[in-house]
Design an enzyme around this catalytic site. Structure first.
Site, PDB file in Angstrom:
ATOM      1  N   SER A  45       0.824  -1.199   0.000  1.00  0.00           N
ATOM      2  CA  SER A  45       0.000   0.000   0.000  1.00  0.00           C
ATOM      3  C   SER A  45       0.867   1.261   0.000  1.00  0.00           C
ATOM      4  O   SER A  45       1.645   1.457  -0.926  1.00  0.00           O
ATOM      5  CB  SER A  45      -0.959  -0.033   1.202  1.00  0.00           C
ATOM      6  OG  SER A  45      -1.936   0.962   1.100  1.00  0.00           O
ATOM      7  N   ASP A 131      -9.450  -5.871  -4.544  1.00  0.00           N
ATOM      8  CA  ASP A 131      -8.899  -4.692  -3.869  1.00  0.00           C
ATOM      9  C   ASP A 131      -9.723  -3.459  -4.245  1.00  0.00           C
ATOM     10  O   ASP A 131      -9.731  -3.029  -5.397  1.00  0.00           O
ATOM     11  CB  ASP A 131      -7.439  -4.490  -4.279  1.00  0.00           C
ATOM     12  CG  ASP A 131      -6.717  -3.454  -3.426  1.00  0.00           C
ATOM     13  OD1 ASP A 131      -7.390  -2.552  -2.887  1.00  0.00           O
ATOM     14  OD2 ASP A 131      -5.485  -3.543  -3.303  1.00  0.00           O
ATOM     15  N   HIS A 167      -7.394  -5.696  -0.082  1.00  0.00           N
ATOM     16  CA  HIS A 167      -6.217  -4.852   0.105  1.00  0.00           C
ATOM     17  C   HIS A 167      -5.471  -5.297   1.355  1.00  0.00           C
ATOM     18  O   HIS A 167      -5.926  -5.080   2.476  1.00  0.00           O
ATOM     19  CB  HIS A 167      -6.660  -3.400   0.235  1.00  0.00           C
ATOM     20  CG  HIS A 167      -5.553  -2.409   0.182  1.00  0.00           C
ATOM     21  ND1 HIS A 167      -4.923  -2.048  -0.991  1.00  0.00           N
ATOM     22  CD2 HIS A 167      -4.960  -1.680   1.157  1.00  0.00           C
ATOM     23  CE1 HIS A 167      -4.004  -1.139  -0.740  1.00  0.00           C
ATOM     24  NE2 HIS A 167      -4.004  -0.896   0.564  1.00  0.00           N
TER      25      HIS A 167
END
Length: 303
Positions: A45, A131, A167
């Site tokens: 991320s 995601d 995610h």
């Protein structure tokens, strides 16, 4: 889990200095015999964006990068609103030609290493099909940037855009259910992502072994830096054979994502992301910088 301001390029020199000089900062850490051309990075991320920033800025030193749910180099153009919109959910707004012009300008001033080095790097790119935080299209923009701007050959890039994951960082033995989005943003999807990253960027097969608790050290991250948000300490795992110059070792720098630092989840990302399973038996020193949350929403509220 927004893109944190830690991904800004101003942070790069700071983390590099901390990682390179950790033995001088805390608890007399062992001296290391580090092999040349063996420095690799990865992240998840905001940490994935940071890893790509780091790899390009220090392209003479870095040789491989793992990007999990990140995006193109200098995607935000230094603008937080672009970072939180285009670089997360609106990939069609990411103009790689503008970024390429910025890269040339930074090269000309010596702000970054020459980007021609990047074509020799090895890459692992991952984006889960489910995601909804950083859309797959953003990662595909990174893939496009590697091919076009940096001229990285297809043979140097391993991609996974087919795993049905949300995610998070993916493991085969720890974390939330694969479809669950939430802290500590580690998901058990039956995939040993840390192994795949390390094998890709190091171009070698690895054997797993039990990490040794006493080989996980902390180092001070305090100092007179131009960047903010560093926590008091970072972590570094140094295999037994790497200590006291007994064996040449490689170094991997692993950037956590938002809300994954020690302030938010303790040492969970450090110990359960999967990197340490391959450190001891393969002479891999793994550095885990730590970023804290700030009270101001305008600085770094999610660490």
């Amino acid at each position: 889990m927004k893109i944190c301001t830690v991904a800004l390029i101003a942070t790069l020199m700071v983390v590099f200095a901390v990682a390179a000089n950790a033995q001088q900062n805390f608890n007399r850490l062992p001296r290391l015999n580090v092999r040349k051309q063996s420095f690799t990075v990865s992240g998840i991320s905001s940490g994935a964006f940071m890893a790509q920033q780091f790899a390009v800025a220090f392209s003479k030193t870095v040789t491989g990068t793992g990007v999990v749910a990140g995006g193109p180099y200098y995607c935000s153009l230094g603008n937080e609103f672009v970072a939180l919109d285009s670089c997360m959910k609106i990939p069609q707004m990411i103009d790689l030609s503008i970024i390429q012009d910025m890269i040339k300008e930074m090269e000309s001033t010596g702000a970054i290493d020459h980007s021609s080095n990047v074509k020799n790097h090895k890459f692992y790119l991952f984006s889960g099909t489910d995601d909804f935080i950083v859309f797959q299209g953003v990662m595909r923009k990174l893939q496009q940037q590697l091919y076009t701007t940096f001229q990285v050959p297809i043979s140097n890039i391993v991609t996974d855009f087919k795993t049905p994951a949300v995610h998070g960082f993916i493991t085969n033995d720890y974390g939330n259910a694969c479809a669950m989005f939430g802290s500590p943003f580690i998901n058990n999807c039956g995939l040993d992502q840390a192994k795949i990253i390390l094998e890709t960027v190091l171009s070698t097969k690895l054997n797993a072994s039990q990490p040794i608790d006493r080989n996980l050290f902390t180092f001070s991250q305090s100092g007179n830096y131009t960047a903010t948000s560093f926590d008091e300490k970072g972590y570094i795992y140094i295999p037994t054979s790497c200590q006291a110059n007994r064996a040449p070792c490689v170094v991997h720098l692993a950037f956590h994502g938002c809300n994954q630092g020690v302030q938010s989840v303790g040492d969970v990302f450090v110990k359960h992301s999967g990197y340490l399973k391959y450190a001891e038996s393969n002479n891999i020193v793994v550095v885990f910088p730590q970023v804290r949350k700030t009270e101001s929403f305008l600085v770094n509220p999610e660490g």
